[in-house]
Design an enzyme around this catalytic site. Structure first.
Site, PDB file in Angstrom:
ATOM      1  N   GLY A  38      28.331  33.683  44.773  1.00 28.09           N
ATOM      2  CA  GLY A  38      29.248  34.820  44.808  1.00 28.09           C
ATOM      3  C   GLY A  38      28.640  36.179  45.092  1.00 28.09           C
ATOM      4  O   GLY A  38      29.284  37.056  45.667  1.00 28.09           O
ATOM      5  N   GLU A  93      25.166  40.297  40.162  1.00 29.06           N
ATOM      6  CA  GLU A  93      26.271  39.346  39.976  1.00 29.06           C
ATOM      7  C   GLU A  93      27.518  39.849  40.689  1.00 29.06           C
ATOM      8  O   GLU A  93      27.713  41.052  40.841  1.00 29.06           O
ATOM      9  CB  GLU A  93      26.596  39.220  38.482  1.00 29.06           C
ATOM     10  CG  GLU A  93      25.991  37.997  37.811  1.00 29.06           C
ATOM     11  CD  GLU A  93      26.732  36.696  38.137  1.00 29.06           C
ATOM     12  OE1 GLU A  93      27.454  36.630  39.155  1.00 29.06           O
ATOM     13  OE2 GLU A  93      26.583  35.735  37.368  1.00 29.06           O
ATOM     14  N   ASP A  94      28.374  38.917  41.090  1.00 23.96           N
ATOM     15  CA  ASP A  94      29.667  39.317  41.651  1.00 23.96           C
ATOM     16  C   ASP A  94      30.624  39.737  40.534  1.00 23.96           C
ATOM     17  O   ASP A  94      31.270  40.767  40.603  1.00 23.96           O
ATOM     18  CB  ASP A  94      30.281  38.177  42.494  1.00 23.96           C
ATOM     19  CG  ASP A  94      30.299  36.825  41.771  1.00 23.96           C
ATOM     20  OD1 ASP A  94      29.764  36.717  40.641  1.00 23.96           O
ATOM     21  OD2 ASP A  94      30.849  35.868  42.336  1.00 23.96           O
ATOM     22  N   ASP A  97      32.640  37.234  33.643  1.00 28.20           N
ATOM     23  CA  ASP A  97      33.912  36.816  33.046  1.00 28.20           C
ATOM     24  C   ASP A  97      33.688  36.487  31.570  1.00 28.20           C
ATOM     25  O   ASP A  97      33.803  37.345  30.709  1.00 28.20           O
ATOM     26  CB  ASP A  97      34.463  35.632  33.850  1.00 28.20           C
ATOM     27  CG  ASP A  97      35.802  35.146  33.330  1.00 28.20           C
ATOM     28  OD1 ASP A  97      36.370  35.777  32.428  1.00 28.20           O
ATOM     29  OD2 ASP A  97      36.295  34.114  33.830  1.00 28.20           O
ATOM     30  N   LYS A 125      35.186  41.687  33.862  1.00 25.06           N
ATOM     31  CA  LYS A 125      36.524  41.462  33.321  1.00 25.06           C
ATOM     32  C   LYS A 125      36.623  42.059  31.929  1.00 25.06           C
ATOM     33  O   LYS A 125      35.747  41.859  31.094  1.00 25.06           O
ATOM     34  CB  LYS A 125      36.859  39.970  33.299  1.00 25.06           C
ATOM     35  CG  LYS A 125      37.283  39.465  34.665  1.00 25.06           C
ATOM     36  CD  LYS A 125      37.909  38.085  34.610  1.00 25.06           C
ATOM     37  CE  LYS A 125      38.073  37.571  36.036  1.00 25.06           C
ATOM     38  NZ  LYS A 125      38.441  36.140  36.088  1.00 25.06           N
ATOM     39  N   PHE A 146      42.374  36.301  38.136  1.00 22.02           N
ATOM     40  CA  PHE A 146      41.436  35.620  39.019  1.00 22.02           C
ATOM     41  C   PHE A 146      41.432  36.325  40.372  1.00 22.02           C
ATOM     42  O   PHE A 146      42.463  36.498  41.001  1.00 22.02           O
ATOM     43  CB  PHE A 146      41.793  34.153  39.174  1.00 22.02           C
ATOM     44  CG  PHE A 146      40.631  33.345  39.676  1.00 22.02           C
ATOM     45  CD1 PHE A 146      39.676  32.862  38.790  1.00 22.02           C
ATOM     46  CD2 PHE A 146      40.455  33.128  41.034  1.00 22.02           C
ATOM     47  CE1 PHE A 146      38.575  32.150  39.252  1.00 22.02           C
ATOM     48  CE2 PHE A 146      39.364  32.415  41.508  1.00 22.02           C
ATOM     49  CZ  PHE A 146      38.422  31.922  40.612  1.00 22.02           C
ATOM     50  N   VAL A 147      40.258  36.766  40.801  1.00 21.01           N
ATOM     51  CA  VAL A 147      40.158  37.535  42.044  1.00 21.01           C
ATOM     52  C   VAL A 147      39.286  36.811  43.074  1.00 21.01           C
ATOM     53  O   VAL A 147      38.394  36.048  42.717  1.00 21.01           O
ATOM     54  CB  VAL A 147      39.593  38.958  41.788  1.00 21.01           C
ATOM     55  CG1 VAL A 147      40.602  39.824  41.066  1.00 21.01           C
ATOM     56  CG2 VAL A 147      38.285  38.910  41.010  1.00 21.01           C
ATOM     57  N   ASP A 153      35.070  33.447  45.412  1.00 21.38           N
ATOM     58  CA  ASP A 153      35.826  32.339  45.992  1.00 21.38           C
ATOM     59  C   ASP A 153      36.864  31.767  45.043  1.00 21.38           C
ATOM     60  O   ASP A 153      36.820  31.978  43.831  1.00 21.38           O
ATOM     61  CB  ASP A 153      34.871  31.189  46.335  1.00 21.38           C
ATOM     62  CG  ASP A 153      34.392  30.454  45.075  1.00 21.38           C
ATOM     63  OD1 ASP A 153      33.864  31.127  44.165  1.00 21.38           O
ATOM     64  OD2 ASP A 153      34.567  29.224  44.982  1.00 21.38           O
TER      65      ASP A 153
HETATM   66  P1  IMP Z   1      31.057  33.695  33.409  1.00 25.72           P
HETATM   67  O1  IMP Z   1      29.890  32.815  33.093  1.00 25.72           O
HETATM   68  O2  IMP Z   1      32.329  33.208  32.768  1.00 25.72           O
HETATM   69  O3  IMP Z   1      30.785  35.164  33.133  1.00 25.72           O
HETATM   70  O4  IMP Z   1      31.369  33.480  34.934  1.00 25.72           O
HETATM   71  C1  IMP Z   1      30.727  34.139  35.909  1.00 25.72           C
HETATM   72  C2  IMP Z   1      30.888  33.429  37.231  1.00 25.72           C
HETATM   73  O5  IMP Z   1      32.134  32.758  37.368  1.00 25.72           O
HETATM   74  C3  IMP Z   1      30.862  34.457  38.344  1.00 25.72           C
HETATM   75  O6  IMP Z   1      29.566  34.665  38.814  1.00 25.72           O
HETATM   76  C4  IMP Z   1      31.783  33.852  39.379  1.00 25.72           C
HETATM   77  O7  IMP Z   1      31.036  33.032  40.248  1.00 25.72           O
HETATM   78  C5  IMP Z   1      32.755  33.013  38.612  1.00 25.72           C
HETATM   79  N1  IMP Z   1      34.024  33.742  38.375  1.00 25.72           N
HETATM   80  C6  IMP Z   1      34.466  34.273  37.214  1.00 25.72           C
HETATM   81  N2  IMP Z   1      35.651  34.886  37.370  1.00 25.72           N
HETATM   82  C7  IMP Z   1      35.977  34.757  38.676  1.00 25.72           C
HETATM   83  C8  IMP Z   1      37.101  35.215  39.479  1.00 25.72           C
HETATM   84  O8  IMP Z   1      38.037  35.895  39.031  1.00 25.72           O
HETATM   85  N3  IMP Z   1      37.055  34.885  40.795  1.00 25.72           N
HETATM   86  C9  IMP Z   1      36.028  34.156  41.345  1.00 25.72           C
HETATM   87  N4  IMP Z   1      34.966  33.735  40.649  1.00 25.72           N
HETATM   88  C10 IMP Z   1      34.940  34.021  39.323  1.00 25.72           C
HETATM   89 MG    MG Z   2      28.781  33.694  40.484  1.00 27.07          MG
END
Ligand code: IMP
Ligand code: MG
Length: 169
Positions: A38, A93-94, A97, A125, A146-147, A153
């Protein structure tokens, strides 16, 4: 799909973050570590706008698969190639979440004793409760939707879009 952050706003914000990083890392040579897949678009825009010399590397973690919700299980699919000991590291990071990925990465890198470790995430988020450290460079705080687009993606699609969209079901 509903337009959420247009490409002009993204560009402006990435420039602001790059300016801050350029100031903060004056006289240093940071290593940007992008989290695949991402972060590849944000990372490429960011590193080209930062004015200090830098190096880059990538990490890859297990993905969400085709789901919109984290499985809660983070695995390393590609490790770092560069030594990070005594270096200034900026993880790119993109989106953050649940925070699980970034915590995993923080532990992984901290273990190798970098001289500094900061995070740059294009999106964060809101409602994220359990991050016990600061994300120094944040692009936009967004609601729990969700974006997609600009690297992000859904089931591997839409990463190529220039703006960020909310995926409606
Ligand atoms: P986390 O471990 O829950 O913080 O998730 C982080 C990863 O989940 C990000 O690097 C994204 O690749 C993916 N992700 C989380 N939310 C989204 C979203 O809204 N759209 C697309 N990818 C997401
Ligand atoms: Mg990611």
């Amino acid at each position: 799909m509903k337009l959420y952050i247009d490409k002009k706003s993204i560009e402006k914000r990435v420039n602001e973050l790059a300016d801050r990083i350029s100031k903060d890392y004056k006289g240093k040579v940071p290593i940007f570590i992008g989290v695949l897949n991402g972060a590849f678009v944000f990372m490429s825009d960011l590193v080209r706008r930062v004015k200090v010399d830098s190096e880059i590397d990538f990490l890859k973690l297990s993905s969400y698969g085709d789901n919109k919700i984290s499985s809660g299980d983070v695995r390393l699919l590609k490790d770092l190639n560069c030594p990070v000991a005594n270096r200034d590291i900026i993880v790119v990071e993109d989106i953050i979440d649940s925070g699980l990925s970034i915590k995993y990465i923080r532990n992984l890198i901290a273990y190798h004793k970098p001289s500094s470790l900061e995070f740059a995430s294009l999106l964060l988020k809101k409602g994220l409760s359990n991050l016990d450290f600061k994300v120094k460079y944040t692009g936009f705080k967004i609601p729990n939707k969700f974006v997609v687009g600009y690297g992000l993606d859904y089931a591997q699609k839409y990463r190529n879009l220039k703006s960020i969209y909310i995926l409606q079901n």
